[in-house]
Design a protein around this motif. Sequence first.
Motif, short mmCIF file in Angstrom:
data_model
loop_
_atom_site.label_atom_id
_atom_site.label_comp_id
_atom_site.label_asym_id
_atom_site.label_seq_id
_atom_site.Cartn_x
_atom_site.Cartn_y
_atom_site.Cartn_z
N GLY A 605 0.79 -1.22 0.00
CA GLY A 605 0.00 0.00 0.00
C GLY A 605 0.83 1.27 0.00
N SER A 606 0.56 2.14 0.98
CA SER A 606 1.16 3.47 1.01
C SER A 606 2.65 3.48 1.31
N VAL A 607 3.20 2.34 1.70
CA VAL A 607 4.65 2.29 1.96
C VAL A 607 5.42 2.71 0.71
N ALA A 608 4.91 2.30 -0.46
CA ALA A 608 5.61 2.63 -1.71
C ALA A 608 5.63 4.13 -1.97
N LYS A 609 4.73 4.88 -1.35
CA LYS A 609 4.68 6.33 -1.57
C LYS A 609 5.38 7.12 -0.46
N SER A 610 5.90 6.43 0.52
CA SER A 610 6.52 7.11 1.66
C SER A 610 7.91 7.62 1.28
N GLU A 611 8.05 8.92 1.21
CA GLU A 611 9.37 9.52 0.92
C GLU A 611 10.35 9.22 2.05
N ARG A 612 9.86 9.22 3.28
CA ARG A 612 10.74 8.96 4.41
C ARG A 612 11.33 7.56 4.35
N PHE A 613 10.48 6.56 4.09
CA PHE A 613 10.97 5.19 4.05
C PHE A 613 11.98 5.01 2.92
N ARG A 614 11.65 5.55 1.76
CA ARG A 614 12.55 5.41 0.61
C ARG A 614 13.88 6.11 0.90
N ARG A 615 13.81 7.31 1.45
CA ARG A 615 15.03 8.06 1.74
C ARG A 615 15.90 7.34 2.75
N GLN A 616 15.28 6.83 3.81
CA GLN A 616 16.03 6.14 4.85
C GLN A 616 16.65 4.84 4.35
N LEU A 617 15.90 4.11 3.54
CA LEU A 617 16.40 2.84 3.02
C LEU A 617 17.59 3.05 2.10
N ILE A 618 17.45 3.97 1.15
CA ILE A 618 18.53 4.22 0.21
C ILE A 618 19.75 4.77 0.93
N ASP A 619 19.52 5.67 1.89
CA ASP A 619 20.62 6.24 2.65
C ASP A 619 21.36 5.15 3.42
N ALA A 620 20.61 4.26 4.04
CA ALA A 620 21.24 3.17 4.81
C ALA A 620 22.07 2.27 3.92
N ILE A 621 21.57 1.96 2.73
CA ILE A 621 22.28 1.06 1.82
C ILE A 621 23.51 1.75 1.21
N GLU A 622 23.31 2.99 0.72
CA GLU A 622 24.42 3.71 0.09
C GLU A 622 25.57 3.97 1.06
N SER A 623 25.25 4.09 2.35
CA SER A 623 26.27 4.44 3.34
C SER A 623 27.05 3.25 3.85
N LEU A 624 26.64 2.03 3.46
CA LEU A 624 27.41 0.86 3.87
C LEU A 624 28.81 0.94 3.27
N ARG A 625 29.80 0.73 4.10
CA ARG A 625 31.19 0.78 3.65
C ARG A 625 31.55 -0.57 3.06
N VAL A 626 31.70 -0.61 1.71
CA VAL A 626 32.06 -1.83 1.00
C VAL A 626 33.56 -1.80 0.77
N ALA A 627 34.28 -2.75 1.36
CA ALA A 627 35.74 -2.73 1.27
C ALA A 627 36.30 -4.10 1.61
N GLN A 628 37.54 -4.30 1.27
CA GLN A 628 38.23 -5.52 1.67
C GLN A 628 38.37 -5.54 3.19
N PRO A 629 38.38 -6.72 3.81
CA PRO A 629 38.39 -6.80 5.27
C PRO A 629 39.64 -6.21 5.92
N ALA A 630 40.69 -5.94 5.15
CA ALA A 630 41.86 -5.28 5.70
C ALA A 630 41.56 -3.86 6.13
N ASP A 631 40.47 -3.30 5.61
CA ASP A 631 40.01 -1.98 6.02
C ASP A 631 39.13 -2.15 7.26
N PRO A 632 39.55 -1.65 8.43
CA PRO A 632 38.76 -1.87 9.66
C PRO A 632 37.35 -1.30 9.57
#
Length: 885
Positions: A605-632
């Motif tokens: 339903g309305s979850v798909a129209k929620s700007e807050r949910f979309r913004r928070q989800l994308i922000d959380a995913i984009e901010s994940l630090r993707v790196a080799q494990p030698a990077d702490p």
Amino acid sequence: MGEAVLGRKEADRRLAKVKELLERSDVDYVSVKVSATINPHSPYAFDETVEEVVERLTPLYEVAVKGGNKFINLDMEEYHDLDMTVAVFKKILSKPQFTNLTAGIVLQAYLPDALRVMIDLQQWAHMRVFEGGAPIKVRVVKGANLPMEQVDAEIHGWPLATVSSKAEADANYKRVLNYALTPDRVRHVKIGVAGHNLFDLAFAHLMATKRGATAGMDVEMLLGMAQAQAEVVKKTVGDLVLYTPVVHPKEFDVAIAYLIRRLEEGASKENFLSNAFELANPDFFELEKDRFLHSLEILDENVPIPNRLQDRTQEFGFAPAEGFANSPDTDPSLETNRNWATEIIRRAPESKVGYAEVAKHTVTSEAQLESLIQKALDGGKRWGNLPTYTRAERLHKIGTLIEKNRGLLIEVGMSEAGKTFEQADVEVSEAVDFAHYYAERCKELGEIDGAVPQPYRLTVITPPWNFPLAIPAGGALAALAAGSAVIFKPAGDTERCGAVIAELIAEVIDNDVFIPIQILESELGQQLISHPDVDQVILTGGYETAQLFRSFKPDLRLLAETSGKNAIIVTPSADYDLAAKDIAYSAFGHAGQKCSAASILIMVGSVAKSERFRRQLIDAIESLRVAQPADPSAQVGPMIMPPQGKLLEGLTRLEKGEKWVLESKQLDDTGKLWSPAVKEGVLPRNPSHLVEYFGPVLSIMTTRNLESAIALQNAVDYGLTAGIHSLDPVEVKDWLSRVQAGNLYVNRGITGAIVERQPFGGWKRSSVGPSTKAGGPNYLISLSGWASKRSEVEGVTLSDAQNAVLALAASSQLTDGELESLIGGAKSDTHALQNFFGSSDPSGLAAERNVLRYFRSDCTLRVNQTASRFDSWRSIMSSDCAWIR
């Protein structure tokens, strides 16, 4: 305050809002939580995180200087923020441009660590003032995040960071004030005495007055919580600092949550505010007076020892004193542990651990393999005849060995499998848990009414590469606990991890009972799986692999946890911030290489129209630090190999109607490091809906209502894990009754599977064989053969339906002995249904419910023509017993 900080953009927005406030001419004091200034980070990147926070906060402090030395207070939430907050505070104020700036930090007195930190700050501030700098301020509070601390401690198996009682918190509050409120110390560290307990405020005021330290003390209260009392305090002590939350109107729900938390805290029977408005009543006054006097009685001048003292450099491993308890993960809030972890992270890229062991275990010929199989058969017979308590004792020893070698296992897991430190550490905890849990379940095998275990002589273990420490250990230890000899063949991609685990097991188990091997040729692998003397195979891998094994040997006894295509549903009644956080971690933790990973998000339903949910989800995913494990600071590591086939298609290709929310990119030359891929507009039955990609890919689907969302969730061939985020109990109940998966998660991530708490196993194509859950109470039972013995069950009354079936059986030429056995079996079945197959939560945690449920299988009973008359009636009787439940 604002929305939960799940990513960099929200942290940036929060900082910008604070800066905007501080630049106003009518604002000269702000309080900022360090945890709100940065996106979630790896706890083992302490130095890197401190540097980043200092860099992000420095412009704020520069505004304070330009504004005429406005005041910034660094607040903190949980215990794990303590060291970082203090380090950030010192590092910022050590910058030359802030030499003359007075700034503050908060200390929570319900932490035993508070006085130690106060002494440290006092010594640091003394040198700062001596060198010509401005003094600092410390705001002393009792602490307002006790529920969060309790959850954190219980979930991880750590001691509670706070003191154990309200009286001790009150005493420690006074202990800190008693140390700090002296004329010489307040010259360096001004004290903010924060609270609403009038006895404590009076105590601090009188003590400071008597000592001549009032110029270095402020009294601080929350605006609106006890206004009448605040007015009286102001008249008595002079100036009063009032704290108030500031929130944007669009995010007012955050303020409501804050208010509810404060009201709940104030309404606690132990809290002074619960009686603050009734002090004219002598009974209430005496109650508070007695509490105050009791806190004085236990007050001393000692520096309390912190509750959290875990030291990985000094631990040697030990079995639970009684029963089973989950092994605590490494506590990163402690400096000693962080330093220990840093050394492992430094060593891992060049580590050679496991190479020698792999060479030692490598099998190169059919004759060599045949010899090992015959050796295991001989050892298995002897091992299976040992008393269950003897086998249990051996498994407990293995558990202590794994714990003792935690650092070594983390190192090889990072080096070979690309695990981040945190991921590898949790996996070692799981391996330890398997050893101790199966040891305890082993003791119970000989105590099952009406049955005698008949151990299989030989079990082959073929574990996966994605959890190369825990799952191999779990499979091998379960088979050993059940009384079987084991041939242990780790996955080729993580052969070093398997070899190191194997060496630890081999220190305790005889070399003809536990035999680790590594096979290079597929022909030898087929020879092993199809061998007539192999009684059973435990597989964790793809469904296709299970099919391949069965093609080698159609009657193979195979116990397999295979594949998953797992979805999380989010309904309009969900906590959107929590849902976004859980989806991001469930989808992309371990680079999406968990069989339980969230591959699909279904928005209702309305979850798909929620700007807050979309913004928070994308922000959380984009901010994940993707790196080799030698990077702490790495939160998402590499894939086990460069993507190919269906995974490569999932990462790079769109089907009709789909579009990229986040397009994945290859991040280094290894070909293994890819950023998360998120696609939306996914249509039912498309590959993004049905195909297991086993990598960092999330597909977003939308639907009108919960019923159709469940249909989409159930439409896949697999049924391993499933999740829902909804605060509506009706929705949750409906979902729990209809979703088709083995592990169901409500309002949390879907990649848990902690031994005993969340035994792991699926439905449909996610499971082959008996389908008992690994790490659960039934798993060992499924790994052993059984013979009948006379049941000792008494006091069981059979139903009319059962008696009717027995009457039919009695007229079908059964012997008296067979009929007696049939009656005993019916009573045993009924007793089991009444006493074992009900819903239960064996972990018994306060922070979460982990309910083990049993469902009647909707299946058809087939009786072959070759079956005996007794076996036919016994099967019908069992089916009838389950039906009448």
